[in-house]
Design an enzyme around this catalytic site. Structure first.
Site, mmCIF file in Angstrom:
data_model
loop_
_atom_site.group_PDB
_atom_site.id
_atom_site.type_symbol
_atom_site.label_atom_id
_atom_site.label_comp_id
_atom_site.label_asym_id
_atom_site.label_seq_id
_atom_site.Cartn_x
_atom_site.Cartn_y
_atom_site.Cartn_z
ATOM 1 N N LYS A 125 0.814 -1.229 0.000
ATOM 2 C CA LYS A 125 0.000 0.000 0.000
ATOM 3 C C LYS A 125 0.843 1.273 0.000
ATOM 4 C CE LYS A 125 -4.509 -1.544 1.085
ATOM 5 N NZ LYS A 125 -5.574 -1.758 2.048
ATOM 6 N N ARG A 132 -4.340 -9.911 4.240
ATOM 7 C CA ARG A 132 -4.676 -9.890 2.801
ATOM 8 C C ARG A 132 -3.460 -9.397 2.031
ATOM 9 N NH1 ARG A 132 -6.554 -6.195 -0.907
ATOM 10 N NH2 ARG A 132 -8.142 -6.934 -2.367
#
Ligand code: HH2
Length: 291
Positions: free
Chosen positions: A234, A268
Site C-alpha cells: 500500500k 490480505r
C-alpha cells in the site's frame, strides 16, 4: 445473540465458509488478492481473463494461501465506481472457475448486494465488503446468504476518501465505527461466528493515521472478532520508503509480521509465498510467548 460476556476469543474459533473451515487459532490466515479489474493499483489488468486468473489463483494456493479474494472494482484512492453489470461480468466467471477448481474458499471483494448475491450463487463462500455492508440491501443480502463477512472501515468513498482527512483519535474512531457496524450486522441476523473486522488501512487515512492504527491494532481484538488487515504494497509503504508498488515486498512482510504480533488473524496480501514463510516463523515465536 451474544452480549459479549460469553463471546469466545477470536483465537478459539473457526471460520466456516460453507463447510470449508478455516482455523483461527494457528498462524494468521493468508488471503491472496486477485483483482480482475483493469485499474487496480498493484495488479490491475493482469488477471482479467478467467483462465489467467485461475492460473494465478492456483499458484497462490500452491504457495500456501488459505482463501482467494476476487475483486472486480478497484477501490484505490480516486478510483471511479463501476456499475453492477460490469462488476458482475468481471467477477462471476472467475469465482465460478475458482470455486470449482480450488480447494480453498473463494471470497468476493464487493460493496454491492447484487454482486454478493451473484458471486455466492457462483460459489463464493466469503464476502469482503470495504463498505461494511452500508450499501443498499447489503446487510439483508449478506445475512440471507449465510457466509462469513468482513466489515471494513472506510471514511467516505474511494473517489473522495483522501480529501480533508481528520481524525480526533483514529483508533477510537475506527473502533467505534466497527462496533456500530458489528451491531448492525447482528441486528440483521448475522451471528458473530460469521463476522470479521478490518480497520481499512489506506481507506481515508493519512500516513500518520495508518501508523497509529497499526501501532494500536491489538485494541481491535477487544471486539471479540477475528481481525483482518490489508497492508500489502500500500501507499503508506511508498510514503515511508519511496519505492514503487513492485518494490514493496520486504516492507509488506514487516507490516504483516507486526500486524500478526498485534493479533491480526487474517492478512490480505499480493505476495503469498513470502508472507506465509514470514508468518510461520512469527507464529512459532508467538506460541512461545503464550507458554
Ligand atoms: N484493500 C484493498 C481492497 N480490498 N479489503 C479489505 N478487507 N481490506 C483491505 O485493506 C483492502 C480490501 C485495496 O487493495 P487492492 O485490492 O490490491 O487494490 P484495488 O482496490 O486498487 O483493487
Amino acid at each position: 445473540m451474544s452480549d459479549g460476556s460469553e463471546r469466545q476469543p477470536a483465537s478459539a474459533r473457526w471460520l466456516d465458509c460453507r463447510g470449508r473451515r478455516l482455523p483461527l487459532d494457528g498462524r494468521p490466515l493468508v488471503m491472496g488478492v486477485l483483482n480482475v479489474t483493469p485499474d487496480s493499483f498493484s495488479d490491475g489488468g493482469r488477471y482479467v481473463m478467467p483462465a489467467v486468473a485461475l492460473d494465478r489463483a492456483r499458484s497462490m494456493v500452491e504457495a500456501g494461501c488459505d482463501i482467494v479474494d476476487v475483486g472486480g472494482e478497484s477501490t484505490r484512492p480516486g478510483a471511479d465506481p463501476v456499475d453492477v453489470a460490469t462488476e458482475t461480468e468481471r467477477v462471476v466467471p472467475v469465482v465460478e472457475a475458482l470455486a470449482r477448481e480450488l480447494d480453498v474458499p473463494v471470497s468476493v471483494d464487493t460493496r454491492k448486494a447484487e454482486v454478493m448475491e451473484a458471486a455466492v450463487a457462483a460459489g463464493a463462500s466469503f464476502i469482503n465488503d470495504v463498505e461494511a455492508l452500508r450499501g443498499e440491501g447489503s446487510l439483508e443480502t449478506a445475512a440471507r446468504l449465510g457466509v462469513p463477512v468482513c466489515l471494513m472501515h472506510m471514511r467516505g468513498e474511494p473517489r473522495t476518501m483522501q480529501r480533508a482527512v481528520v481524525y480526533e483519535d483514529v483508533v477510537a474512531d475506527v473502533l467505534g465505527f466497527l462496533e456500530r457496524r458489528v451491531e448492525a450486522a447482528r441486528r440483521a441476523g448475522i451471528p458473530d461466528e460469521r463476522l470479521v473486522v478490518d480497520p481499512g488501512f489506506g481507506f481515508g487515512k493519512r500516513l500518520e493515521d495508518n501508523l497509529a492504527l497499526l501501532a494500536g491494532l491489538h485494541r481491535f481484538s477487544a471486539l471479540g472478532l477475528p481481525v483482518l488487515v490489508g497492508l500489502s504494497r500500500k501507499s503508506m509503504i511508498g510514503d515511508l520508503i519511496g519505492r514503487p508498488v513492485d518494490e514493496r515486498l520486504s516492507a509488506s512482510l514487516a507490516l504483516a509480521v507486526l500486524a500478526a504480533e498485534r493479533g491480526a488473524r487474517i492478512v490480505r496480501v499480493h505476495d503469498v509465498e513470502a508472507t506465509v514463510d514470514a508468518l510461520r516463523v512469527t507464529q512459532a515465536i508467538l506460541e512461545m510467548d503464550e507458554q
